[in-house]
Design a protein around this motif. Structure first.
Motif, mmCIF file in Angstrom:
data_model
loop_
_atom_site.group_PDB
_atom_site.id
_atom_site.type_symbol
_atom_site.label_atom_id
_atom_site.label_comp_id
_atom_site.label_asym_id
_atom_site.label_seq_id
_atom_site.Cartn_x
_atom_site.Cartn_y
_atom_site.Cartn_z
ATOM 1 N N GLU A 116 1.252 -1.381 0.017
ATOM 2 C CA GLU A 116 0.111 -0.175 0.067
ATOM 3 C C GLU A 116 0.714 1.336 0.200
ATOM 4 O O GLU A 116 0.699 2.091 -0.592
ATOM 5 N N TRP A 117 2.097 1.456 0.753
ATOM 6 C CA TRP A 117 2.454 2.796 0.327
ATOM 7 C C TRP A 117 3.023 2.419 -0.320
ATOM 8 O O TRP A 117 3.420 3.959 -1.114
ATOM 9 N N VAL A 118 3.999 1.061 -1.081
ATOM 10 C CA VAL A 118 4.215 1.979 -2.161
ATOM 11 C C VAL A 118 3.603 1.768 -3.714
ATOM 12 O O VAL A 118 3.868 3.035 -4.311
ATOM 13 N N THR A 119 2.142 1.299 -3.398
ATOM 14 C CA THR A 119 1.533 1.529 -4.087
ATOM 15 C C THR A 119 0.519 3.128 -4.584
ATOM 16 O O THR A 119 0.002 3.836 -5.455
ATOM 17 N N GLN A 120 0.140 3.879 -3.223
ATOM 18 C CA GLN A 120 -0.508 5.021 -2.759
ATOM 19 C C GLN A 120 0.656 6.026 -3.711
ATOM 20 O O GLN A 120 0.672 7.097 -3.991
ATOM 21 N N GLU A 121 2.608 5.938 -3.276
ATOM 22 C CA GLU A 121 3.252 6.787 -3.536
ATOM 23 C C GLU A 121 3.267 7.055 -5.107
ATOM 24 O O GLU A 121 3.369 7.616 -6.096
ATOM 25 N N ILE A 122 3.013 5.997 -5.997
ATOM 26 C CA ILE A 122 2.960 5.723 -7.417
ATOM 27 C C ILE A 122 1.390 6.249 -8.180
ATOM 28 O O ILE A 122 2.015 7.251 -8.992
ATOM 29 N N GLU A 123 0.938 6.230 -7.538
ATOM 30 C CA GLU A 123 -0.361 6.762 -8.064
ATOM 31 C C GLU A 123 -0.451 8.143 -7.975
ATOM 32 O O GLU A 123 -0.454 9.134 -8.573
ATOM 33 N N ARG A 124 0.198 8.650 -6.490
ATOM 34 C CA ARG A 124 0.704 9.771 -5.861
ATOM 35 C C ARG A 124 1.637 10.592 -7.182
ATOM 36 O O ARG A 124 0.807 12.134 -7.903
ATOM 37 N N PHE A 125 2.441 10.881 -7.658
ATOM 38 C CA PHE A 125 3.352 11.043 -9.151
ATOM 39 C C PHE A 125 3.148 10.245 -10.129
ATOM 40 O O PHE A 125 3.739 11.199 -10.867
ATOM 41 N N ALA A 126 2.312 9.479 -10.256
ATOM 42 C CA ALA A 126 2.198 9.382 -12.040
ATOM 43 C C ALA A 126 1.058 9.039 -11.863
ATOM 44 O O ALA A 126 0.864 8.895 -13.716
ATOM 45 N N ARG A 135 1.830 -17.837 1.420
ATOM 46 C CA ARG A 135 1.255 -17.433 0.864
ATOM 47 C C ARG A 135 0.106 -16.710 1.295
ATOM 48 O O ARG A 135 -1.172 -15.712 0.651
ATOM 49 N N GLU A 136 0.128 -16.524 2.561
ATOM 50 C CA GLU A 136 -0.938 -15.488 3.331
ATOM 51 C C GLU A 136 -0.563 -13.756 2.998
ATOM 52 O O GLU A 136 -0.868 -13.251 2.601
ATOM 53 N N SER A 137 0.947 -13.249 2.933
ATOM 54 C CA SER A 137 1.108 -12.422 1.920
ATOM 55 C C SER A 137 0.760 -12.552 0.522
ATOM 56 O O SER A 137 0.338 -10.752 -0.057
ATOM 57 N N VAL A 138 0.604 -13.692 -0.325
ATOM 58 C CA VAL A 138 0.552 -13.225 -1.887
ATOM 59 C C VAL A 138 -1.032 -13.345 -1.484
ATOM 60 O O VAL A 138 -1.749 -12.192 -2.231
ATOM 61 N N ARG A 139 -1.688 -13.613 0.052
ATOM 62 C CA ARG A 139 -3.186 -13.329 0.039
ATOM 63 C C ARG A 139 -3.557 -11.757 0.012
ATOM 64 O O ARG A 139 -5.065 -11.631 -0.626
ATOM 65 N N ALA A 140 -2.788 -11.428 0.719
ATOM 66 C CA ALA A 140 -2.595 -10.068 0.758
ATOM 67 C C ALA A 140 -2.574 -9.029 0.177
ATOM 68 O O ALA A 140 -3.761 -8.289 -0.584
ATOM 69 N N LEU A 141 -1.850 -9.407 -1.325
ATOM 70 C CA LEU A 141 -2.034 -9.053 -2.720
ATOM 71 C C LEU A 141 -3.229 -9.298 -3.225
ATOM 72 O O LEU A 141 -3.856 -8.109 -3.952
ATOM 73 N N ARG A 142 -3.725 -10.434 -3.697
ATOM 74 C CA ARG A 142 -4.528 -9.883 -3.742
ATOM 75 C C ARG A 142 -6.219 -10.150 -2.916
ATOM 76 O O ARG A 142 -7.184 -9.735 -3.794
ATOM 77 N N ASP A 143 -6.071 -9.661 -2.298
ATOM 78 C CA ASP A 143 -7.168 -8.801 -1.491
ATOM 79 C C ASP A 143 -7.190 -7.555 -2.388
ATOM 80 O O ASP A 143 -8.074 -6.503 -1.703
ATOM 81 N N ARG A 144 -6.284 -7.188 -2.348
ATOM 82 C CA ARG A 144 -5.727 -5.408 -2.759
ATOM 83 C C ARG A 144 -5.457 -5.287 -4.306
ATOM 84 O O ARG A 144 -5.469 -3.952 -4.780
ATOM 85 N N GLY A 145 -6.350 -6.218 -5.065
ATOM 86 C CA GLY A 145 -6.915 -6.593 -6.171
ATOM 87 C C GLY A 145 -5.718 -6.919 -7.474
ATOM 88 O O GLY A 145 -6.056 -6.835 -8.649
ATOM 89 N N VAL A 146 -4.794 -7.009 -6.881
ATOM 90 C CA VAL A 146 -3.636 -7.844 -8.005
ATOM 91 C C VAL A 146 -3.938 -9.416 -8.356
ATOM 92 O O VAL A 146 -4.344 -10.721 -6.965
ATOM 93 N N THR A 147 -4.091 -9.358 -9.881
ATOM 94 C CA THR A 147 -4.616 -10.957 -10.069
ATOM 95 C C THR A 147 -3.574 -12.267 -9.980
ATOM 96 O O THR A 147 -4.152 -13.152 -10.730
ATOM 97 N N GLY A 148 -2.384 -11.386 -10.959
ATOM 98 C CA GLY A 148 -0.592 -12.239 -11.405
ATOM 99 C C GLY A 148 -0.032 -11.756 -10.844
ATOM 100 O O GLY A 148 0.881 -10.775 -10.301
#
Length: 378
Positions: free
Chosen positions: A215-225, A243-256
Motif C-alpha cells: 500500500e505504501w509503494v502503490t499510493q506513492e506511484i499513484e500520487r506521482f504517476a 501464501r498469506e502475503s500473496v493473499r494480501a496482494l490478492r485482496d488488494r486487487g493483484v490478480t497475477g
C-alpha cells in the motif's frame, strides 16, 4: 490396495490454450487422463462444466476409455473457467482449469529492482521523464518495436548496492504526472518490495507486512504517476512470498505474479513463491498456472536477460518458442542495477541484450502486451 480415482492430466489449476487440445464448435477438446481402481468391470465417466454458475445443459459427460488402472476421455472446455469431474468405482475426483480461449503468441518485458532512475528524476533538473537516459532507452524501443515495459519499484534505496544519500518515493515530485499518464499505453509502474535487502524479504512475511509495503509503494506511484500506470500484475522481490502475503496482494486487487519456476542446472528455483517443488517443476514446463484456492495467476519467466551473454539471448528465445507449452506467452526480465555504470553489477552490453531480445520477438510475431489486459494479454 485399491487405486484412488484421480485426474492426473491436466493438473488442477492449469491454464490451457490452443496447444493443449483441438478447437471444435463445442469448445477446446482436451484429453483428460487419470488413474482408477484396476478392477474388472470398472467404468469411469468424465464431466466437463463451466466452473461458475453450472447448469445441467452446460455439462458434457462422456464415458472414459479404461485400460488397467488408467483412464482417458476427450472432454470439451466450454468456458473460461471449467470444472472437470471424474466418477467411477464409487469415487469422485475434480479439478478446475482455465481456458485461454483467444490465445496467440505474445510477450511482456519487465524490469525489476527500480529506484535509482526515480531518484535521478527527483533530484535532477529534468523537464521530461524521457530526458533521463534510462527511460529514453525504453521509449526508443517502444517507438521502434511497439514494445511495452513494466517497471517494478522499491519504496527506498538502502546501503546494499546504492551509495549516497538515501532516497524514498515520497521525494518523487508529481510534476511529471500528466506525462506518465500520457504514456500509460506502454508503461506500467508497480510494487516490487520495500527495498533491495534482505534477500527474500517476503518468504515468511505476514499478511500485515505485505499489506503495509504494497500500500505504501502503490499510493506513492499513484500520487506521482497516476492510477493508470498501476497494474493488477506485479513481481514480488525474488519472486518469493508466503501464501498469506500473496493473499494480501490478492485482496488488494493483484490478480497475477511473475515467477521463475524452471530448474537451473538441476537446482530447484527459489523464485516460486509459496509453491512446492513438484508444482514448480510442472509450471516450469508451461507458460502459466492458476491457484484456484486464492484466485492468483502465475506467469513463468523464460529468461532473466542480464544472466545471459548477448550471444545467448536469441538461442534461448528459439529454444523457448520451439516448445508449444512455453512459447505461446513469453515473459522476459532484467534488473535496473545492470544499467548503472556506478554500480559493481553494471554490464556494458546490457542494452545490446535487451535490443537482441526485443528485436527477435518483434521479428517472430510476438505481440507486446501487459498481462492485465484482457485475459493475460489476449
Amino acid at each position: 490396495m485399491t487405486t484412488t480415482l484421480r485426474i492426473t492430466n491436466p493438473v488442477h489449476g492449469d491454464i490451457l490454450n490452443r496447444h493443449d487440445g483441438t478447437a471444435r464448435a463445442e469448445g477446446l477438446v482436451v484429453a483428460i487422463e487419470g488413474s482408477c481402481p484396476a478392477e474388472a468391470g470398472v467404468s469411469v465417466s468424465v464431466e466437463g462444466a463451466p466452473g461458475v454458475n453450472q447448469q445441467a445443459r452446460s455439462r458434457v459427460q462422456v464415458d472414459a476409455t479404461v485400460r488397467g488402472d488408467c483412464f482417458e476421455a476427450q472432454v470439451p472446455l466450454q468456458d473460461r473457467h471449467n470444472r472437470i469431474t471424474a466418477r467411477g468405482a464409487g469415487q469422485q475426483a475434480s479439478i478446475e482449469v482455465l481456458w485461454d480461449r483467444d490465445s496467440y503468441p505474445r510477450c511482456r518485458f519487465s524490469i525489476d529492482d527500480n529506484i535509482l532512475f526515480l531518484k535521478d528524476l527527483a533530484r535532477g533538473d529534468y523537464t521530461s521523464v524521457f530526458d533521463h537516459w534510462y527511460l529514453a532507452f525504453w521509449k526508443s524501443l517502444h517507438e521502434r518495436y511497439g514494445a511495452k515495459f513494466h517497471f517494478n519499484i522499491y519504496y527506498q534505496t538502502d546501503a546494499s548496492v546504492f551509495g549516497g544519500r538515501p532516497f524514498r518515493l515520497p521525494e518523487m515530485p508529481d510534476r511529471f504526472r500528466a506525462e506518465w499518464t500520457a504514456n500509460a499505453d506502454w508503461l506500467r509502474l508497480t510494487f516490487h518490495a520495500w527495498q533491495n535487502k534482505p534477500d527474500h524479504p517476503y518468504q515468511s512475511s505476514t499478511y500485515e507486512q505485505m499489506t503495509h509495503d504494497y500500500e505504501w509503494v502503490t499510493q506513492e506511484i499513484e500520487r506521482f504517476a497516476g492510477p493508470d500506470l498501476i497494474s493488477s500484475f506485479t513481481t514480488v522481490h525474488w519472486a518469493d512470498a508466503s501464501r498469506e502475503s500473496v493473499r494480501a496482494l490478492r485482496d488488494r486487487g493483484v490478480t497475477g505474479l511473475k515467477g521463475r519456476f524452471a530448474r537451473n542446472r538441476g537446482r530447484v528455483p527459489e523464485t516460486r513463491y509459496y509453491l512446492d517443488e513438484a508444482l514448480a517443476d510442472h509450471i516450469g514446463g508451461r507458460d502459466y498456472w492458476w491457484d484456484p484456492s486464492i484466485d492468483m495467476r502465475f506467469v513463468a519467466c523464460e529468461a532473466v536477460v542480464n544472466n545471459l551473454a548477448v550471444s545467448e539471448v536469441v538461442p534461448r528465445l528459439e529454444q523457448v518458442s520451439a516448445n508449444p507449452h512455453t512459447g505461446e506467452v513469453i515473459e522476459l526480465t532484467i534488473h535496473e542495477q545492470y544499467f548503472r555504470p556506478e554500480l559493481s553489477l553494471y554490464q556494458a552490453d546490457v542494452q545490446q541484450k535487451v535490443i537482441a531480445a526485443i528485436s527477435w520477438l518483434s521479428e517472430h510475431g510476438y505481440a507486446p502486451v501487459f498481462w492485465d489486459e484482457g485475459f493475460l494479454g489476449a
